[in-house]
Scaffold this active site. Sequence first.
Site, short mmCIF file in Angstrom:
data_model
loop_
_atom_site.label_atom_id
_atom_site.label_comp_id
_atom_site.label_asym_id
_atom_site.label_seq_id
_atom_site.Cartn_x
_atom_site.Cartn_y
_atom_site.Cartn_z
N HIS A 57 33.60 37.60 34.77
CA HIS A 57 34.64 37.06 35.92
C HIS A 57 33.64 36.45 36.51
O HIS A 57 32.80 36.65 36.86
CB HIS A 57 34.15 38.82 36.73
CG HIS A 57 34.68 38.52 38.48
ND1 HIS A 57 35.65 39.68 38.84
CD2 HIS A 57 33.97 37.63 39.84
CE1 HIS A 57 35.84 38.89 40.13
NE2 HIS A 57 35.27 38.06 40.28
N HIS A 59 33.68 32.56 38.69
CA HIS A 59 35.03 31.01 39.21
C HIS A 59 34.47 29.93 39.24
O HIS A 59 33.92 30.09 39.55
CB HIS A 59 34.69 31.38 40.66
CG HIS A 59 35.26 32.71 41.28
ND1 HIS A 59 36.82 32.92 42.32
CD2 HIS A 59 34.96 33.77 41.49
CE1 HIS A 59 36.46 34.21 42.49
NE2 HIS A 59 35.91 35.17 41.44
N GLN A 152 43.36 32.89 46.42
CA GLN A 152 42.40 33.82 47.18
C GLN A 152 42.46 33.91 48.78
O GLN A 152 42.42 34.91 49.22
CB GLN A 152 41.31 32.23 47.04
CG GLN A 152 39.90 32.45 48.22
CD GLN A 152 39.28 33.26 47.80
OE1 GLN A 152 38.62 31.95 47.07
NE2 GLN A 152 38.70 34.42 48.64
N HIS A 210 40.77 40.92 42.71
CA HIS A 210 39.13 41.13 43.11
C HIS A 210 40.28 42.58 43.87
O HIS A 210 41.49 42.77 44.87
CB HIS A 210 39.77 40.35 44.23
CG HIS A 210 38.73 39.14 43.96
ND1 HIS A 210 39.10 38.50 42.15
CD2 HIS A 210 37.21 38.20 44.09
CE1 HIS A 210 38.62 37.55 41.98
NE2 HIS A 210 37.30 37.51 42.93
N GLU A 213 36.82 44.17 47.13
CA GLU A 213 35.31 43.54 47.50
C GLU A 213 35.06 43.42 49.35
O GLU A 213 35.41 42.88 50.15
CB GLU A 213 35.35 42.42 47.23
CG GLU A 213 34.24 41.59 47.51
CD GLU A 213 34.36 40.12 46.74
OE1 GLU A 213 35.77 39.55 46.57
OE2 GLU A 213 33.04 40.00 46.65
N ASP A 309 30.39 36.42 38.58
CA ASP A 309 31.27 36.16 39.67
C ASP A 309 30.79 34.09 39.98
O ASP A 309 31.96 33.66 39.61
CB ASP A 309 30.94 37.27 40.62
CG ASP A 309 31.71 36.79 41.83
OD1 ASP A 309 33.29 36.35 41.36
OD2 ASP A 309 31.76 37.81 42.84
FE FE2 Z 1 35.20 36.94 42.71
#
Ligand code: FE2
Length: 427
Positions: A57, A59, A152, A210, A213, A309
């Site tokens: 995971h 970005h 996102q 996701h 979260e 992450d």
């Molecule tokens: Fe993430």
Amino acid sequence: MLDLLVRNATLPDGRTGMSIAVRDGRIVETSAGLDAPAAETLDAGGLLVAPHFVDPHFHMDATLSYGLPRVNQSGTLLEGIALWGELKPLLTADALVERALAYCDWAVAKGLLAIRTHVDTSDPSLLAVDALLEVKRRVAPYLTLQLVAFPQDGVLRSPGGVDNLKRALERGVDVVGGIPHFERTMAEGAASVKLLCELAAERGQLVDMHCDESDDPHSRHIETLAFESQRLGLQGRVTGSHCTSMHSMDNYYVSKLLPLVAESGVGVIANPLINITLQGRHDSYPKRRGMTRVPELMAAGVNVAFGHDCVMDPWYGMGSGDMLEVAHMGLHVAQMTSQAGIRQCFDAVTANAARTMHLEGYGLEAGCEASFVLLLARDTVEAIRLRATRLKVYRRGKLLAETPASTAALHLEGRAPATDWMNARNR
Ligand code: FE2
């Protein structure tokens, strides 16, 4: 004749004195004390040889952008998302590719040879998608990059969200992503989970969302994700990332939820560095830790992996691509301090993460890809304690990176120089 023979290695499962024989990039035999002619022989000196690290995971479209165009002042997830929104119009493909390639160099040096990265699909130009597809091609000779189409701003909440995500998949993005807790309502979040799972089932793709979260105990999209996975026959192909709300959920509800998640074959990824940093931000004291229920999920039979992450991006100004740092934080936050618990945290950044990504030929047994790391540690527990030096990193039998062991030079009055007690080699 072998290409490479590693001798006298300790393996993550505790076996010692092991040899690993490599030919044509693959392991042909792993056994105790094996000796055979080889073009290159490596004496591991009893140190740990582990399959390469895996980050399930990340970005990569945001990495190494810390401070652009400004620093996240509150340190919250929501300011991070807003800040990313400010940065997006300023992104150029070249800068994005350059930062991602730089990060991949860091990763290789740390023995991190497979990364699943989310890529934001909210921008209709799909600039970040094209840039990371280019990065994937460029790093393919030394690193496996798997891309997740990540809406996102919410696949239903943002205009054109579904269309953008579908176009990203058509361009070659590997995995279907989502962010149900960021949609406008719980109902819309659930609708997004259904829609995205159906899309993945139709296209034969994996899912990694996701999911929840949040510190909100009523954020229960993991339940819908489990239900849809089962309904659509996607067992073993779906992952819920973060699942931090589970930390705050009612225990009775969780006692029903965990068997449901296990039954549906949904895996979970915790991101310890980020969860401990971003969750609990609305709390005064006591402050919640916010990481999902890792040991309980593992005990229920769920595949749990740890991700990095973020590294130096709008959400997090720390990090270096070191998955041992991730495991180290994970075991602290989850209080997995037993020897078995620590070993499980090592698995969370290696074997479990490889399972999440469906990596072929991962491991140290005959037939596996010869992609492994020699660590300056005697076992997995010591590797995490020391965030051990990656002495050598091999991929498909070829040496990709080396880091020399370093020892502190002490200048203490009245004391003879001591051996470095932190260094596995000197004990
Ligand atoms: Fe993430």
